[in-house]
Design a protein around this motif. Structure first.
Motif, PDB file in Angstrom:
ATOM      1  N   HIS A   1     -18.092  44.886 -10.043  1.00  0.00           N
ATOM      2  CA  HIS A   1     -19.025  45.674 -10.855  1.00  0.00           C
ATOM      3  C   HIS A   1     -20.297  44.903 -11.199  1.00  0.00           C
ATOM      4  CE1 HIS A   1     -16.280  48.911 -11.176  1.00  0.00           C
ATOM      5  NE2 HIS A   1     -15.342  48.171 -11.756  1.00  0.00           N
ATOM      6  N   VAL A   2     -20.144  43.587 -11.365  1.00  0.00           N
ATOM      7  CA  VAL A   2     -21.297  42.769 -11.746  1.00  0.00           C
ATOM      8  C   VAL A   2     -22.425  42.989 -10.744  1.00  0.00           C
ATOM      9  CG1 VAL A   2     -22.105  40.371 -11.770  1.00  0.00           C
ATOM     10  CG2 VAL A   2     -20.062  40.999 -13.031  1.00  0.00           C
ATOM     11  N   LEU A   3     -22.095  42.907  -9.467  1.00  0.00           N
ATOM     12  CA  LEU A   3     -23.111  43.042  -8.428  1.00  0.00           C
ATOM     13  C   LEU A   3     -23.529  44.499  -8.267  1.00  0.00           C
ATOM     14  CD1 LEU A   3     -24.870  41.881  -6.285  1.00  0.00           C
ATOM     15  CD2 LEU A   3     -22.923  41.747  -4.756  1.00  0.00           C
ATOM     16  N   ALA A   4     -22.559  45.394  -8.343  1.00  0.00           N
ATOM     17  CA  ALA A   4     -22.875  46.820  -8.195  1.00  0.00           C
ATOM     18  C   ALA A   4     -23.918  47.246  -9.222  1.00  0.00           C
ATOM     19  CB  ALA A   4     -21.607  47.655  -8.338  1.00  0.00           C
ATOM     20  N   HIS A   5     -23.773  46.749 -10.453  1.00  0.00           N
ATOM     21  CA  HIS A   5     -24.716  47.145 -11.502  1.00  0.00           C
ATOM     22  C   HIS A   5     -26.057  46.453 -11.364  1.00  0.00           C
ATOM     23  CE1 HIS A   5     -22.095  49.756 -13.584  1.00  0.00           C
ATOM     24  NE2 HIS A   5     -21.171  48.828 -13.756  1.00  0.00           N
ATOM     25  N   ALA A   6     -26.025  45.220 -10.823  1.00  0.00           N
ATOM     26  CA  ALA A   6     -27.273  44.460 -10.735  1.00  0.00           C
ATOM     27  C   ALA A   6     -28.169  44.965  -9.606  1.00  0.00           C
ATOM     28  CB  ALA A   6     -26.974  42.977 -10.535  1.00  0.00           C
ATOM     29  N   SER A   7     -27.580  45.520  -8.538  1.00  0.00           N
ATOM     30  CA  SER A   7     -28.405  45.925  -7.399  1.00  0.00           C
ATOM     31  C   SER A   7     -29.111  47.238  -7.679  1.00  0.00           C
ATOM     32  CB  SER A   7     -27.561  46.104  -6.129  1.00  0.00           C
ATOM     33  OG  SER A   7     -26.411  45.347  -6.162  1.00  0.00           O
ATOM     34  N   THR A   8     -30.401  47.265  -7.349  1.00  0.00           N
ATOM     35  CA  THR A   8     -31.149  48.509  -7.490  1.00  0.00           C
ATOM     36  C   THR A   8     -30.871  49.396  -6.283  1.00  0.00           C
ATOM     37  OG1 THR A   8     -32.848  46.985  -8.282  1.00  0.00           O
ATOM     38  CG2 THR A   8     -33.378  49.309  -8.295  1.00  0.00           C
ATOM     39  N   PHE A   9     -30.815  48.769  -5.115  1.00  0.00           N
ATOM     40  CA  PHE A   9     -30.489  49.497  -3.884  1.00  0.00           C
ATOM     41  C   PHE A   9     -29.383  48.751  -3.157  1.00  0.00           C
ATOM     42  CE2 PHE A   9     -34.986  50.131  -4.734  1.00  0.00           C
ATOM     43  CZ  PHE A   9     -35.123  51.509  -4.633  1.00  0.00           C
ATOM     44  N   ARG A  10     -28.462  49.508  -2.551  1.00  0.00           N
ATOM     45  CA  ARG A  10     -27.426  48.882  -1.731  1.00  0.00           C
ATOM     46  C   ARG A  10     -27.485  49.498  -0.338  1.00  0.00           C
ATOM     47  NH1 ARG A  10     -21.698  48.304  -4.724  1.00  0.00           N
ATOM     48  NH2 ARG A  10     -22.091  46.072  -4.585  1.00  0.00           N
ATOM     49  N   LEU A  11     -27.544  48.632   0.665  1.00  0.00           N
ATOM     50  CA  LEU A  11     -27.559  49.096   2.053  1.00  0.00           C
ATOM     51  C   LEU A  11     -26.296  48.599   2.749  1.00  0.00           C
ATOM     52  CD1 LEU A  11     -31.111  48.458   3.580  1.00  0.00           C
ATOM     53  CD2 LEU A  11     -30.030  50.677   3.171  1.00  0.00           C
ATOM     54  N   TYR A  12     -25.572  49.498   3.357  1.00  0.00           N
ATOM     55  CA  TYR A  12     -24.350  49.140   4.068  1.00  0.00           C
ATOM     56  C   TYR A  12     -24.631  49.176   5.569  1.00  0.00           C
ATOM     57  CZ  TYR A  12     -19.525  49.565   5.787  1.00  0.00           C
ATOM     58  OH  TYR A  12     -18.342  49.387   6.462  1.00  0.00           O
ATOM     59  N   LEU A  13     -24.472  48.058   6.254  1.00  0.00           N
ATOM     60  CA  LEU A  13     -24.779  47.972   7.689  1.00  0.00           C
ATOM     61  C   LEU A  13     -23.512  48.064   8.530  1.00  0.00           C
ATOM     62  CD1 LEU A  13     -27.356  45.025   7.870  1.00  0.00           C
ATOM     63  CD2 LEU A  13     -27.716  47.399   7.182  1.00  0.00           C
ATOM     64  N   ARG A  14     -23.613  48.801   9.616  1.00  0.00           N
ATOM     65  CA  ARG A  14     -22.498  48.879  10.571  1.00  0.00           C
ATOM     66  C   ARG A  14     -23.027  48.758  11.987  1.00  0.00           C
ATOM     67  NH1 ARG A  14     -21.635  53.710   8.101  1.00  0.00           N
ATOM     68  NH2 ARG A  14     -21.518  54.952   9.993  1.00  0.00           N
ATOM     69  N   LYS A  15     -22.181  48.237  12.869  1.00  0.00           N
ATOM     70  CA  LYS A  15     -22.522  48.230  14.294  1.00  0.00           C
ATOM     71  C   LYS A  15     -22.120  49.576  14.876  1.00  0.00           C
ATOM     72  CE  LYS A  15     -21.801  43.420  15.639  1.00  0.00           C
ATOM     73  NZ  LYS A  15     -20.979  42.569  16.467  1.00  0.00           N
ATOM     74  N   ALA A  16     -22.913  50.057  15.836  1.00  0.00           N
ATOM     75  CA  ALA A  16     -22.537  51.297  16.515  1.00  0.00           C
ATOM     76  C   ALA A  16     -22.604  51.061  18.017  1.00  0.00           C
ATOM     77  CB  ALA A  16     -23.467  52.421  16.097  1.00  0.00           C
ATOM     78  N   LYS A  17     -22.255  52.094  18.773  1.00  0.00           N
ATOM     79  CA  LYS A  17     -22.229  51.950  20.245  1.00  0.00           C
ATOM     80  C   LYS A  17     -23.604  51.621  20.800  1.00  0.00           C
ATOM     81  CE  LYS A  17     -18.525  55.208  20.949  1.00  0.00           C
ATOM     82  NZ  LYS A  17     -18.576  56.616  20.605  1.00  0.00           N
ATOM     83  N   GLY A  18     -23.633  50.918  21.924  1.00  0.00           N
ATOM     84  CA  GLY A  18     -24.893  50.640  22.630  1.00  0.00           C
ATOM     85  C   GLY A  18     -25.800  49.681  21.882  1.00  0.00           C
ATOM     86  N   GLY A  19     -25.200  48.772  21.106  1.00  0.00           N
ATOM     87  CA  GLY A  19     -26.002  47.765  20.405  1.00  0.00           C
ATOM     88  C   GLY A  19     -26.799  48.328  19.249  1.00  0.00           C
ATOM     89  N   ARG A  20     -26.551  49.597  18.898  1.00  0.00           N
ATOM     90  CA  ARG A  20     -27.313  50.165  17.780  1.00  0.00           C
ATOM     91  C   ARG A  20     -26.695  49.759  16.448  1.00  0.00           C
ATOM     92  NH1 ARG A  20     -27.315  56.229  18.501  1.00  0.00           N
ATOM     93  NH2 ARG A  20     -25.147  55.711  18.930  1.00  0.00           N
ATOM     94  N   ARG A  21     -27.492  49.865  15.409  1.00  0.00           N
ATOM     95  CA  ARG A  21     -27.006  49.560  14.052  1.00  0.00           C
ATOM     96  C   ARG A  21     -27.230  50.786  13.185  1.00  0.00           C
ATOM     97  NH1 ARG A  21     -25.395  44.007  14.692  1.00  0.00           N
ATOM     98  NH2 ARG A  21     -26.129  43.873  16.832  1.00  0.00           N
ATOM     99  N   ILE A  22     -26.330  50.956  12.231  1.00  0.00           N
ATOM    100  CA  ILE A  22     -26.496  52.047  11.278  1.00  0.00           C
ATOM    101  C   ILE A  22     -26.608  51.434   9.887  1.00  0.00           C
ATOM    102  CG2 ILE A  22     -25.419  54.105  10.280  1.00  0.00           C
ATOM    103  CD1 ILE A  22     -23.940  54.434  12.949  1.00  0.00           C
ATOM    104  N   ALA A  23     -27.638  51.834   9.164  1.00  0.00           N
ATOM    105  CA  ALA A  23     -27.781  51.388   7.773  1.00  0.00           C
ATOM    106  C   ALA A  23     -27.573  52.602   6.881  1.00  0.00           C
ATOM    107  CB  ALA A  23     -29.158  50.788   7.537  1.00  0.00           C
ATOM    108  N   ARG A  24     -26.739  52.443   5.885  1.00  0.00           N
ATOM    109  CA  ARG A  24     -26.467  53.543   4.972  1.00  0.00           C
ATOM    110  C   ARG A  24     -26.943  53.167   3.575  1.00  0.00           C
ATOM    111  NH1 ARG A  24     -23.845  57.989   4.555  1.00  0.00           N
ATOM    112  NH2 ARG A  24     -22.907  58.584   2.590  1.00  0.00           N
ATOM    113  N   LEU A  25     -27.769  54.008   2.997  1.00  0.00           N
ATOM    114  CA  LEU A  25     -28.212  53.778   1.624  1.00  0.00           C
ATOM    115  C   LEU A  25     -27.117  54.297   0.707  1.00  0.00           C
ATOM    116  CD1 LEU A  25     -30.484  52.870  -0.271  1.00  0.00           C
ATOM    117  CD2 LEU A  25     -31.371  55.197  -0.183  1.00  0.00           C
ATOM    118  N   VAL A  26     -26.517  53.377  -0.057  1.00  0.00           N
ATOM    119  CA  VAL A  26     -25.313  53.730  -0.799  1.00  0.00           C
ATOM    120  C   VAL A  26     -25.611  54.044  -2.249  1.00  0.00           C
ATOM    121  CG1 VAL A  26     -23.052  52.880  -1.518  1.00  0.00           C
ATOM    122  CG2 VAL A  26     -23.905  52.342   0.743  1.00  0.00           C
ATOM    123  N   ASP A  27     -26.585  53.368  -2.791  1.00  0.00           N
ATOM    124  CA  ASP A  27     -26.746  53.477  -4.227  1.00  0.00           C
ATOM    125  C   ASP A  27     -28.218  53.299  -4.535  1.00  0.00           C
ATOM    126  OD1 ASP A  27     -26.082  53.613  -6.815  1.00  0.00           O
ATOM    127  OD2 ASP A  27     -25.133  51.637  -6.958  1.00  0.00           O
TER     128      ASP A  27
END
Ligand code: GTP
Ligand code: MG
Length: 350
Positions: free
Chosen positions: A304-330
């Motif tokens: 929670h300490v970090l969750a509350h401190a971050s203004t924006f959270r981006l979750y990165l994942r690898k996808a097929k064909g060397g692509r990346r997916i970034a998800r704006l979480v918060d």
């Protein structure tokens, strides 16, 4: 060179003798209305602050009233080598003069928000997700599994930060705290060339320090204030924020202690973002959440300490064909969403 310079200056600052410690009689002068409204108040204007104390404060990196106003007496006393009572009085006075001791109107806040600048990732899909780019005065957490591209984002934004404002940059310098020994000047060179920039000039503006443990990491963040005099600090990167904390504070019994330290570290970082109108980017690993029945069985560490401190959270994942997916979480003012991009030799691309 920069790397060594920072560490050497840090050590010099820390070993400075305490001989200079000198108590000054606190002055109980009352702050008048005119003084409060004085437009260009400086730390010398603080009641009870003589030239010697002002010198100590400046030496410890406290150039502005706001930087003093947000300190705790114990921390200020330690960092500026003052008595705690004196530190307490200085903070109280700074609070009054910086006029942050209470509530402000929505319109005043809007005014402050107007100073917010956005750093372009130079990748259309990422900028769209963030409604223009990465905001100053905020702490952005980028998390994901190993190899998901967290360090690549750090390198790319460091390069972009040095670019002119009219091209989406901040025309500013970067302080990069590297905890995993993954900062690569060669990668910066590639990315700088990818934008047609002079790699030497870009590297000159990225100040890197390796943090050997969590205490060292916290110290480096504290020292940025002092080290950055005369430098236009627009971005602070901590890659990774959590790895040392995770490795050093193992087990349930250590959790409270870990979270308390992490909280303190995040506060220092957020203060740097506010005082410099700068962007703070931290990276974070994920841990597996084996009890998850639905959805992604991973979650960021830091609790929670970090969750509350971050203004924006981006979750990165690898996808097929060397692509990346970034998800704006918060995000406080943007809808959650995803975007796709690629990591190429020249850097991040659509
Ligand atoms: P950890 O720090 O281990 O948790 O991973 P991370 O999320 O920081 O991953 P990082 O940013 O180091 O990403 C590494 C990946 O970026 C590699 O596996 C490559 O896919 C990609 N990458 C790095 N450099 C290059 C490059 O020069 N060209 C290309 N095409 N891809 C690169
Ligand atoms: Mg990494």
């Amino acid at each position: 060179m920069i790397y060594l310079g920072w560490i050497v200056r840090l050590m010099a600052a820390k070993t400075k003798s305490n001989k200079q410690k000198e108590e000054e009689a606190p002055d109980t002068e009352v702050i008048t209305m005119e003084e409060q409204l004085e437009p260009e108040a400086t730390i010398e204007d603080l009641p009870g602050v003589g030239p010697a104390t002002a010198e100590k404060l400046r030496e410890a990196g406290f150039d502005e009233l706001l930087a003093l106003a947000v300190m705790s007496p114990g921390d200020l006393a330690e960092q500026a080598e003052l008595g705690e009572a004196v530190a307490g009085k200085i903070i109280q006075a700074a609070k009054k003069m910086a006029n942050i001791g209470g509530f402000v109107s929505g319109s005043a806040l809007l005014e402050r928000r107007r100073e917010v600048q956005k750093l372009s990732s130079m990748v259309q899909s990422i900028d769209d997700l963030l409604a223009g780019g990465f905001e100053t005065q905020s702490l952005v957490e980028v998390y994901g599994e190993f190899g998901s591209g967290k360090t690549q984002i750090g390198h790319q934004l460091a390069v972009n930060c040095t670019m002119p404002v009219d091209q989406g940059g901040f025309d500013g310098d970067v302080f990069y705290i590297d905890t995993e020994d993954t900062f690569r000047p060669e990668r910066i060179t590639q990315m700088a060339r990818g934008h047609g920039l002079d790699p030497e000039a870009v590297l000159e503006r990225i100040h890197v320090a390796r943090a050997y443990n969590s205490a060292h990491q916290m110290l480096l963040a504290e020292e940025i204030k002092r080290m950055s005099r005369g430098i236009n600090v627009k971005m602070i990167i901590v890659d990774s924020l959590t790895s040392h904390f995770r490795a050093e504070f193992v087990g349930r019994g250590m959790l409270a202690n870990r979270q308390q330290k992490l909280n303190r570290h995040l506060k220092d970082l957020k203060q740097l973002a506010d005082v410099n109108n700068a962007l703070v980017l931290v990276t974070n690993q994920v841990m597996s959440k084996p009890d998850a029945m639905w959805g992604d069985p991973t979650k960021p560490i830091g609790g929670h300490v970090l969750a509350h401190a971050s203004t924006f959270r981006l979750y990165l994942r690898k996808a097929k064909g060397g692509r990346r997916i970034a998800r704006l979480v918060d995000s406080p003012n943007l809808p959650d969403g995803e975007c796709v991009y690629q990591v190429c030799e020249e850097g991040l691309r659509d």
